[in-house]
Design a protein around this motif. Structure first.
Motif, PDB file in Angstrom:
ATOM      1  N   MET A 287       9.121  58.257  46.982  1.00  0.00           N
ATOM      2  CA  MET A 287       8.520  57.077  46.821  1.00  0.00           C
ATOM      3  C   MET A 287       9.677  56.218  46.180  1.00  0.00           C
ATOM      4  O   MET A 287      10.911  57.051  45.621  1.00  0.00           O
ATOM      5  CB  MET A 287       7.247  57.057  46.058  1.00  0.00           C
ATOM      6  N   SER A 288       9.637  55.161  46.153  1.00  0.00           N
ATOM      7  CA  SER A 288      10.638  54.153  45.375  1.00  0.00           C
ATOM      8  C   SER A 288      10.021  53.364  44.337  1.00  0.00           C
ATOM      9  O   SER A 288       9.120  52.810  44.603  1.00  0.00           O
ATOM     10  CB  SER A 288      11.336  53.649  46.094  1.00  0.00           C
ATOM     11  N   PRO A 289      10.843  53.477  42.879  1.00  0.00           N
ATOM     12  CA  PRO A 289      11.700  54.252  42.674  1.00  0.00           C
ATOM     13  C   PRO A 289      11.229  55.933  42.571  1.00  0.00           C
ATOM     14  O   PRO A 289      10.177  56.136  42.527  1.00  0.00           O
ATOM     15  CB  PRO A 289      11.960  54.037  41.001  1.00  0.00           C
ATOM     16  N   PRO A 290      12.194  56.785  42.593  1.00  0.00           N
ATOM     17  CA  PRO A 290      11.759  58.075  42.848  1.00  0.00           C
ATOM     18  C   PRO A 290      11.414  58.803  41.778  1.00  0.00           C
ATOM     19  O   PRO A 290      11.433  58.398  40.505  1.00  0.00           O
ATOM     20  CB  PRO A 290      13.106  58.570  43.533  1.00  0.00           C
ATOM     21  N   LEU A 291      10.620  59.809  41.835  1.00  0.00           N
ATOM     22  CA  LEU A 291      10.200  60.891  40.867  1.00  0.00           C
ATOM     23  C   LEU A 291      11.370  61.153  40.074  1.00  0.00           C
ATOM     24  O   LEU A 291      12.435  61.434  40.589  1.00  0.00           O
ATOM     25  CB  LEU A 291       9.241  61.915  41.180  1.00  0.00           C
TER      26      LEU A 291
END
Ligand code: URP
Ligand code: ZN
Ligand code: ZN
Ligand code: ZN
Length: 459
Positions: A287-291
């Protein structure tokens, strides 16, 4: 039908007491001890249970197009999943493509809102701006009661806008009295970094987070802060994931910028090592922003506790396992987003309240009240008092369950929280007095969910 909820322990953002709640004509009409029990009333015994205001998820995608495909929940499946997890109001997005008008996109979105089972509204994304769109946005706000805009610093070739158009959108938002939500990441640099990884044949899932490091989120967040500081409008940072971006928000608050920030349940509980899992397993966590690095979690929890973060949302974006395969050969093609609409409340209760990271009133605030206030739904939503909508979650804190894709209601064939134990279950959930959930299962009426028209802030 009239509804009486007896002897529950009512918990709001600022109070806690045992009382009965009487609901009639979709609203709460009385709260008190030993309210009379009329013969034809529907009675729910809430003794030993907590009674929360219906939870509000300010960031969900039900109707979402990305990378040539559509997310899998419908209004029916998405709102049922929301309700089973205690969310009684959700805020979705209308995302006009660049060549599309705002009103045209709104109409398309409305056609998707079939059989809603909880209440809902949307943010209007501004993906380009000219005189025609400006006129349409005025109509969106004033006639349609959609009083929040969304802008993207990210997604250069999709929904993202340049700084000039973002600045003009913020000016218009201020004039109209609407709050602007923003996805803050530097699109141009991410784009170049992704291209470099592709050229170097670095195509596995972990390169997703390498392509969009924390400082690029901090930079986008700072740019929003600067514009908002110049203009004086009200802004809302969606899905804040890391310390670097948080520091920009705190610094802006100190300068008097009218800014709120949201984090997601995913960032509080998952980290980048999940997205690095081998054999493409990491694709579920893109996902964005990333984990981010796990060290951020403690900081985000503290920021919630201290009030620097306003809300916890899901950014529910339900792309299933087959859709994820689009990025098997190249992480850039994985549709972004982590499905979580159903799990937010129980995870936040279990890992936030039960561990003492946030107290139970902060929990209600970050998961319901604050979003209702920021997005113009309070006090109709977000609290328990006479006159507000009878949206209630009667929560049994003693039941222990395990999250699994086999039992969840989201239209998704995996769960990023598979196997995680949660404390508590929704014993009953009501939407404007309609009992929609019993013992964690949807037992109510489809189609009773309403679109919530909102009012712009008065100057
Ligand atoms: O990866 C995400 N967050 N997908 C959903 C769209 C967005 O950026 O919010
Ligand atoms: Zn986003
Ligand atoms: Zn989103
Ligand atoms: Zn029960």
């Amino acid at each position: 039908m009239a509804l009486l909820i007896q002897n529950g322990e009512i918990v709001t953002a600022d109070s806690r007491y045992v009382a009965d709640i009487w609901c009639e004509n979709e609203t709460i009409t009385a709260i008190g001890k030993n309210l009379p029990v009329p013969q034809d009333a529907h009675v729910i015994d809430a003794r030993g249970k907590l009674v929360f205001p219906g939870f509000v998820d300010p960031h969900t995608h039900i109707y979402l197009y990305a990378m040539g495909t559509y997310a899998k929940d419908t209004y029916e499946t998405g709102t049922i999943a929301a309700l089973c997890g205690g969310t009684t109001t959700l805020i979705d997005f209308v995302n006009p493509q660049r060549q599309e008008g705002s009103l045209e996109a709104l109409e398309k979105w409305r056609q998707q809102t079939v059989n809603p089972c909880c209440d809902y509204t949307c943010h209007m994304t501004v993906s380009h701006l000219d005189a025609q769109i400006e006129n349409e946005l005025r109509e969106v706000v004033l006639q349609h009661g959609i009083t929040s805009f969304k802008i993207f610093f990210a997604y250069k070739d999709f929904l993202g806008m340049n700084d000039g158009d973002i600045y003009k959108t913020l000016l218009l938002a201020k004039e109209l009295g609407v709050v602007t939500a923003a996805h803050c990441e530097n699109a141009h640099i991410i784009d170049i970094r992704q291209q470099q990884f592709v050229d170097d044949k670095k195509l596995t899932t972990e390169y997703h987070h390498h392509s969009r490091p924390p400082i690029l989120e901090a930079e986008g967040t700072h740019r929003l802060c600067v514009m908002s500081e110049l203009i004086g409008g009200e802004v809302y940072v969606v899905h804040l994931s890391c310390e670097e971006a948080l520091q920009k928000v705190i610094a802006a608050k100190m300068r008097g910028v009218n800014i709120h920030a949201e984090t997601l349940i995913q960032y509080l509980l998952l980290d980048k090592s999940h997205a690095e899992l081998p054999n493409f397993e990491g694709a579920k966590y893109i996902m964005s922003p990333p984990l981010r690095d796990k060290k951020n979690q403690k900081i985000l929890w503290n920021a919630l506790h201290q009030g620097f973060l306003a809300t916890v949302a899901t950014d529910h974006a339900p792309f299933d396992w087959q859709q994820r395969q689009m990025g098997k050969e190249n992480f850039c093609n994985i549709p972004n987003g982590i499905p979580s609409l159903e799990d937010r409340i129980r995870l936040l209760y279990t890992h936030g309240v039960n561990t003492g990271k946030i107290d139970i009133h902060r929990f209600v605030d970050v998961a319901s009240t604050r979003a209702a206030k920021i997005f113009g739904l309070f006090p109709r939503k977000g609290t328990i008092q006479v006159g507000c909508d009878a949206d209630l979650v009667i929560y049994d804190p003693h039941v222990e369950e395990t999250i699994s894709a086999n039992t969840h209601h989201m239209n998704i064939d995996y769960s990023v929280f598979e196997g995680i134990k949660v404390k508590g279950r929704c014993h009953a959930v009501t939407v404007r007095g309609h009992v929609q959930v019993r013992d964690g299962q949807f037992t109510g009426q489809k189609g009773i969910g309403k679109f919530l028209k909102r009012q712009p802030r008065s100057h």
